[in-house]
Design an enzyme around this catalytic site. Structure first.
Site, mmCIF file in Angstrom:
data_model
loop_
_atom_site.group_PDB
_atom_site.id
_atom_site.type_symbol
_atom_site.label_atom_id
_atom_site.label_comp_id
_atom_site.label_asym_id
_atom_site.label_seq_id
_atom_site.Cartn_x
_atom_site.Cartn_y
_atom_site.Cartn_z
ATOM 1 N N LEU A 107 33.711 7.796 -4.518
ATOM 2 C CA LEU A 107 32.928 6.949 -3.602
ATOM 3 C C LEU A 107 32.915 7.536 -2.190
ATOM 4 O O LEU A 107 32.640 6.847 -1.204
ATOM 5 C CB LEU A 107 33.480 5.521 -3.593
ATOM 6 C CG LEU A 107 33.435 4.798 -4.950
ATOM 7 C CD1 LEU A 107 34.050 3.405 -4.848
ATOM 8 C CD2 LEU A 107 32.006 4.705 -5.490
ATOM 9 N N SER B 186 35.313 8.859 -0.089
ATOM 10 C CA SER B 186 36.301 8.557 0.954
ATOM 11 C C SER B 186 36.423 9.748 1.904
ATOM 12 O O SER B 186 36.621 9.564 3.114
ATOM 13 C CB SER B 186 37.656 8.241 0.329
ATOM 14 O OG SER B 186 38.080 9.310 -0.498
ATOM 15 N N GLU C 121 34.066 20.324 5.485
ATOM 16 C CA GLU C 121 34.606 20.265 4.120
ATOM 17 C C GLU C 121 34.484 21.626 3.419
ATOM 18 O O GLU C 121 35.406 22.069 2.741
ATOM 19 C CB GLU C 121 33.888 19.170 3.317
ATOM 20 C CG GLU C 121 34.576 18.935 2.004
ATOM 21 C CD GLU C 121 34.532 17.493 1.516
ATOM 22 O OE1 GLU C 121 34.244 16.571 2.323
ATOM 23 O OE2 GLU C 121 34.797 17.289 0.331
ATOM 24 N N ASP D 120 27.017 13.275 0.474
ATOM 25 C CA ASP D 120 27.976 12.234 0.870
ATOM 26 C C ASP D 120 28.006 12.049 2.385
ATOM 27 O O ASP D 120 27.988 10.923 2.894
ATOM 28 C CB ASP D 120 29.374 12.586 0.359
ATOM 29 C CG ASP D 120 29.389 12.848 -1.144
ATOM 30 O OD1 ASP D 120 28.379 12.528 -1.804
ATOM 31 O OD2 ASP D 120 30.396 13.376 -1.634
HETATM 32 C C1 GLA Z 1 30.319 15.161 -4.775
HETATM 33 C C2 GLA Z 1 29.842 16.118 -3.684
HETATM 34 C C3 GLA Z 1 28.347 15.953 -3.448
HETATM 35 C C4 GLA Z 1 27.561 16.040 -4.738
HETATM 36 C C5 GLA Z 1 28.178 15.156 -5.814
HETATM 37 C C6 GLA Z 1 27.535 15.352 -7.156
HETATM 38 O O1 GLA Z 1 30.200 13.837 -4.348
HETATM 39 O O2 GLA Z 1 30.539 15.880 -2.481
HETATM 40 O O3 GLA Z 1 27.907 16.906 -2.518
HETATM 41 O O4 GLA Z 1 27.451 17.365 -5.170
HETATM 42 O O5 GLA Z 1 29.571 15.366 -5.949
HETATM 43 O O6 GLA Z 1 26.252 14.872 -7.147
#
Ligand code: GLA
Length: 382
Positions: A122, A124, A157, A169
């Site tokens: 989710l 975090s 990241e 994300d």
């Molecule tokens: C994680 C990564 C995203 C994306 C998803 C898969 O959440 O942080 O960038 O690649 O996996 O859709």
């Protein structure tokens, strides 16, 4: 739920200074998995689980970070040149990237609190990065447009934490909109807002199987899908990313690919098509089609991408005949974490209860099930 007063008094007690407080949400992805780093489409929504970051400057140049979740305070004399594989890598990574962008970041105290479930798919990590970025930028009176902020956090990241994630994300944490999901074009970061109707609840079901982007499977899948793209590009140079490839390309040149690469690419290419179609379906209120696409996406993710696990497959299967279900699929980076269930609001509570009972009976694991709604993106509180 997100009470800045608690963070404020925690920060005051610990650091004897008045913090400025920022919030950044976690996210759920309705559809579009492992398409972001292939410059394709995703359709996430920010959720009402979030990370709060309270910050105050220090005069001794040190960086002190306290996490209420880890009940740990870490103090750094100076910014470490690289990550040490701990939770502080996320905030320090942000400081590192902002420093590289030319900001002279002074020492500071940072207090973190979060109710985004950790290692559950989710986001975090993204919530922590985005909340930290806003907090640290406030020390130097700087701001960035949401999409740029997201890119900086993604770099933190990729370059400091060492996790090879895409932009989804961080983007949704920085740019989410209350009661909306957002169809994001990960090539140019343009997006279309798609309202989530009032009668639809986001029911997030945690399999309790831990998920990690930094672990081995995520980068392996990414490499496998990129290898398929390289085969296509050797015939058709206009295909730098799977976003530019078609299912016909796979028919033509799939036999030159490793079988696993072909499967990964089939997922990614078909997922882009499903994601754009899902947004259209949501915009015209066609919940049946949206649900159909979500279910198809789950099995593509599970069978072709091999990104699911037995527990997540069970969670999706067990939801199918429950009253009120529109669509269900594993959400996020995969190999565990949560499923997203779009459910008629009036049925959501009963749905959550029955799904929990069925899942526990099938797997012996007690899941956590949350009835959520789409929330706004990161901002300053108060
Ligand atoms: C994680 C990564 C995203 C994306 C998803 C898969 O959440 O942080 O960038 O690649 O996996 O859709």
């Amino acid at each position: 739920m997100h009470d800045p007063a608690i963070l404020r008094s925690m920060h005051r007690d610990r650091f004897h200074a008045e913090p400025v407080i920022f919030v950044a949400p976690g996210r759920v992805n309705l559809i579009g998995e492992h398409t972001d780093y292939a410059e394709g489409f995703v359709m996430p929504a920010a959720i009402n689980f979030a990370t709060l970051a309270g910050i105050s400057p220090r005069t001794d140049g040190r960086i002190a970070i306290y996490s209420e979740n880890y009940r740990e305070e870490m103090v750094f004399e100076a910014l470490p040149a690289k990550g040490n594989k701990g939770w502080t890598d996320y905030p320090l990574g942000v400081v590192s990237i902002l420093t590289r962008e030319g900001h002279k970041i002074p020492g500071f105290n940072l207090s973190i609190w979060s109710d985004v479930p950790l290692a559950s798919g989710l986001s975090s990590s993204a919530a922590l990065e985005v909340a930290t970025a806003l907090a640290v930028l406030s020390l130097v009176d700087a701001t960035y447009p949401g999409p740029v902020l997201a890119r900086l956090c993604q770099r933190a990241e990729n370059e400091y934490v060492g996790a090879n994630c895409g932009i989804m994300d961080q983007f949704i944490s920085a740019n989410g909109k209350e009661n909306h999901s957002l169809l994001l074009d990960c090539r140019d970061l343009s997006f279309k807002l798609a309202p989530i109707p009032d009668h639809v609840a986001l029911v997030i079901a945690n399999t309790m199987v831990k998920h990690s982007v930094a672990g081995g499977d995520y980068p392996t899948r990414r490499r496998e899908s990129e290898a398929a793209c390289a085969v296509i590009a050797s015939h058709r140079p206009g295909v730098p990313f799977l976003r530019d490839a078609t299912l016909e390309d796979l028919d033509k040149w799939g036999n030159e690919m490793e079988p696993k690469s072909l499967m990964r690419a089939r997922h990614v290419i078909s997922e882009d098509l499903r994601t754009e179609a899902a947004c259209e379906a949501l915009l015209r209120g066609d919940m049946k089609e949206l649900g159909r696409l979500m279910n198809e996406a789950h099995w593509s993710y599970s069978k072709d991408f091999e990104g699911s696990c037995a527990e997540a497959d069970a969670m999706v299967e067990l939801a199918q005949d429950l009253p009120g279900l529109i669509g269900a699929r594993l959400t996020g980076g995969g190999f565990g974490g949560c499923t997203i269930n779009l459910v008629e609001q009036k049925d959501a509570a009963a749905f959550a209860k029955s799904l929990a009972e069925r899942y526990e009976a099938r797997t012996g694991i007690t899941p956590q099930i949350h009835i959520c709604h789409a929330s706004g993106g990161a901002h300053r509180l108060e």
